[in-house]
Design a protein around this motif. Sequence first.
Motif, short mmCIF file in Angstrom:
data_model
loop_
_atom_site.label_atom_id
_atom_site.label_comp_id
_atom_site.label_asym_id
_atom_site.label_seq_id
_atom_site.Cartn_x
_atom_site.Cartn_y
_atom_site.Cartn_z
N LEU B 23 21.25 -36.43 -10.02
CA LEU B 23 21.52 -35.31 -11.09
C LEU B 23 21.67 -35.86 -12.70
O LEU B 23 20.69 -35.35 -13.69
CB LEU B 23 23.06 -34.76 -10.45
N TRP B 24 22.05 -36.75 -13.42
CA TRP B 24 22.14 -37.37 -14.23
C TRP B 24 20.51 -37.57 -14.95
O TRP B 24 20.12 -37.13 -15.99
CB TRP B 24 22.51 -39.53 -14.55
N LEU B 25 19.51 -38.25 -13.86
CA LEU B 25 18.60 -38.52 -14.50
C LEU B 25 17.31 -36.98 -14.67
O LEU B 25 17.18 -36.64 -15.39
CB LEU B 25 18.04 -39.35 -13.73
N ILE B 26 18.14 -35.94 -13.63
CA ILE B 26 17.31 -34.63 -13.81
C ILE B 26 18.26 -34.48 -15.76
O ILE B 26 16.84 -33.50 -16.04
CB ILE B 26 16.99 -34.19 -12.34
N PHE B 27 18.91 -34.17 -15.71
CA PHE B 27 19.12 -33.10 -16.42
C PHE B 27 19.92 -33.88 -17.69
O PHE B 27 20.17 -33.07 -18.88
CB PHE B 27 20.79 -32.64 -16.07
N ALA B 28 20.18 -35.00 -18.01
CA ALA B 28 20.44 -35.65 -19.46
C ALA B 28 19.31 -35.83 -19.85
O ALA B 28 18.43 -35.67 -19.42
CB ALA B 28 21.01 -36.87 -18.81
N ILE B 29 19.58 -35.92 -21.25
CA ILE B 29 18.52 -36.22 -22.29
C ILE B 29 18.36 -37.88 -22.12
O ILE B 29 19.13 -39.05 -22.27
CB ILE B 29 18.16 -35.56 -23.61
N GLY B 167 -0.28 -20.07 -13.63
CA GLY B 167 0.04 -20.28 -15.16
C GLY B 167 1.55 -20.64 -14.78
O GLY B 167 2.18 -21.11 -14.10
N PRO B 168 2.12 -21.50 -15.92
CA PRO B 168 3.39 -22.66 -15.27
C PRO B 168 4.72 -21.33 -16.19
O PRO B 168 4.53 -20.78 -17.53
CB PRO B 168 3.11 -23.34 -16.44
N VAL B 169 5.78 -21.85 -15.88
CA VAL B 169 6.90 -20.94 -16.21
C VAL B 169 7.91 -22.13 -17.24
O VAL B 169 8.61 -23.33 -16.36
CB VAL B 169 7.72 -20.54 -14.70
N GLU B 170 8.97 -21.81 -17.60
CA GLU B 170 9.77 -22.50 -18.12
C GLU B 170 11.04 -22.75 -16.93
O GLU B 170 11.59 -21.44 -17.40
CB GLU B 170 10.04 -22.09 -19.85
N THR B 171 11.09 -24.20 -16.92
CA THR B 171 12.16 -24.30 -15.85
C THR B 171 14.22 -24.32 -16.99
O THR B 171 12.87 -24.55 -17.97
CB THR B 171 12.31 -25.52 -15.10
N PHE B 172 14.81 -24.86 -16.45
CA PHE B 172 16.52 -24.77 -17.38
C PHE B 172 16.40 -26.46 -17.61
O PHE B 172 16.96 -26.97 -17.57
CB PHE B 172 17.06 -24.27 -16.84
N ILE B 173 15.30 -27.20 -17.02
CA ILE B 173 16.01 -28.38 -17.43
C ILE B 173 15.12 -29.20 -18.44
O ILE B 173 13.88 -28.98 -19.41
CB ILE B 173 15.07 -29.37 -16.19
N GLN B 174 16.19 -29.84 -19.37
CA GLN B 174 15.33 -30.13 -20.68
C GLN B 174 15.14 -31.10 -21.07
O GLN B 174 15.22 -32.20 -19.97
CB GLN B 174 16.96 -30.21 -21.78
N THR B 175 13.68 -31.52 -21.07
CA THR B 175 13.18 -32.72 -21.03
C THR B 175 13.11 -33.83 -22.85
O THR B 175 13.43 -35.14 -22.84
CB THR B 175 11.61 -32.71 -21.17
N GLY B 176 13.59 -32.77 -23.99
CA GLY B 176 14.12 -33.71 -25.23
C GLY B 176 14.43 -32.54 -26.13
O GLY B 176 14.91 -31.92 -25.88
N VAL B 177 13.76 -32.75 -27.30
CA VAL B 177 14.69 -31.77 -28.76
C VAL B 177 13.51 -32.55 -29.65
O VAL B 177 12.99 -33.25 -29.59
CB VAL B 177 15.65 -32.13 -29.26
#
Lengths: 420, 337
Positions: B23-29, B167-177
Amino acid sequence: MKLRISMLAATTAFAVQMVAGSALADTLKIGFLATLEGTYTILGEDSKRGFELALKQAGHKIAGRDLEIFIGATDASPESALRAARKVVEQDGVDIVVGPLSGSEGIALRDYSKTQPQVTFINGISGAQETTMVEPSENFFRFNMDGAQWGMGLGSYVYNEKGWQVVATVAEDYSFGYTNLLGFAMDFCSAGGEITERLWVPLGTKDFASIIAALPDDVDAIYLGLGGGDAVNFLNQYLQAGGDANLIGGTIMVDGTVLSSKGRAKEVLIGTPSSGPQADTWDDPKWQAFVKDYQDAWPPEERFPSPSLLATGYYNSTNAMIQAMEAVNGDLSDGHAAFRQALKDLELDAPNGKITLDHNRQAIGSNFVTEVVEVGNGELATQLVAKIDGVSQTLGLDPAVFSAEIGTPSRETPVCKKWF
Amino acid sequence: MRAFWKRHPIWSAILVAASFVLLWLIFAIWPPELVAVIGKKKVFVNALLNGITLGALYFLVASGFTLIFGLMRNVNLAHGSLYLLGGYIGYEVATLTGSWLLAFPAAFLSIACLGLVLQVLVFRHLDGQDLQQTLITIGISIVLADLMLWVWGGDFYQILAPEMLSGPVETFIQTGVKRSTGAPIFLKYPAVRLAILLAAVVIGLGMWLILNRTRIGMYVRAGVDDREMLSASGVRVQLVFICVFAFGAGLAGMAGVVGGTFQSMAPGEDTRFLLSSLVVVIVGGMGSIPGAALGALLVGLAEQFGSVYMPTYAVVLTFLIMVLVLAFRPQGLMGKG
């Protein structure tokens, strides 16, 4: 019992006499090998059309001899090619083998041909470099250029004309993938380009989603060295992932086999530069005549809009066989010696340019740099942007330098530096 | 759940810790040190999601296979051909009607009918004869493959997903800033794969409910455990067999439409999916639906992570899992001993 043995001896003697006496009038047995199974099935099917077209134009007779054709289906793996070759050579007893189609199959058959000196092998379209460069076989002839030769001109074109200086590559992890990339890379790096990353995928990969996500986004373009079903799957998933990078196509990535696939995925390729042994819309009269012959030979739903490089390659190989056979009047009784000499000396006036053989019995010919264009009603084709004549297997380098410094194509070979 | 805690305290602790890390790997930056070691977060999360969606496809194919095997002890080696044929039929229906959704029931029904015919005309007469069944199903798969090659040729077919799913959709998982503005970058993911994952979860849950909460499900479970006893207690076993075979075949056909949408259909896909189904049920345990789900997930994840993090060995990774399972738990992860 005694009677039976003497009868057998008599029949055998008679049979031997028959063979010796009627060598010229005998039927000529030809084995045809292509990937009629697996991920390259559709490539194999078009290669068969090229083979059949050449035989049809010869009236299904070579130097007055009737033909008997034996078909061996392979699936792009070296084992399958070996199995199919054994079947047509050892069971059916063919005189000449035309094939195979895929890179690693060619290497397997080069080795097998050494054990069957009574048979002449004429490569179909397989394009691994090793096949004719490393320990070549005396009775193995290749009238198509290898993957590295097909890559020539593309690298300098994208660097100079498109201004793409940094690329990453995705290609298939086998001999042809390596060879095809080598040609592009040597040309591209010599022009000044830089390759940051080389990703390799196993032949037959169907889900590329993670590879697509791993593609670097800080490059100018991505080189794709995939083929057949794998190429279509990649493009489909690339479209679904919303990919929009500049693409560079390897030789079988933008071939007719992919450009005429069903679905929308191929549209990603419009404008993609590539290179290979032909340009679909080339205006050369001899090429146009060949395209027309191909189109007339089958109804539209049973062929591609125009011949793929597989059809062209097998057409050329088969024609080379026919012409050399005519030159020796169909006589193979000297253990193929004269026939093989004729093959070596042949200058094949092929629809995609003149082809001659070097001392390794490997083709020297013309290479075409192309771009994918729409040709109306949704059909795609490759259009000529540059043509390079007289491309040799060592890409113009000294053979000694070539084999000593570059090495056999592999995942890391060649290194990216100024070669020319 | 509590019983599991009591019996396996160590395993439970490991599982909980692993879920937290995941979970941390997925949601944390990700901190730069982590990126330096295992690469970008985008790549990792993508491989994870792709592994799960690919697993969903494998599950759809393998669940029918495992159900048929569990109930009838029939290793149906023509299962891959049913998958491919379903895909082709789905393609024809989708191009004819222009409706992607319609392809699913069409493929399901037609392949279920074919399964029904196969069960009634062929397998019913071979009950308990393993070797004959194996040879005959191989024979059927070869005949079907040649027939399909004859009708559809060697071309690659893709079923077009509807506009809203391409095509793609934007998910709620943040990958960076974003370095320039500091605005968060969210992961983009192909919409069609998410839809397929959702569908697989719904089908899986539905199957679980039917098996565990309905009368016919009870018959099936009883049949898996003891066929003779079930028939002795007055249930028409042959009818149950026909239903299950038709359902399992139909599921494979429907999976063909799924596979044709995000991969492609061509000769050779039949054996590829037969092989993956075999691996999935060997890993998960023959005859177990949760086992098929677990096995499919493991195989899908292994393929996707393998392709990114260890491309050289990606091909052997799946079989390595199979070898390990066979060595330490030969009945499969969820199989009964």
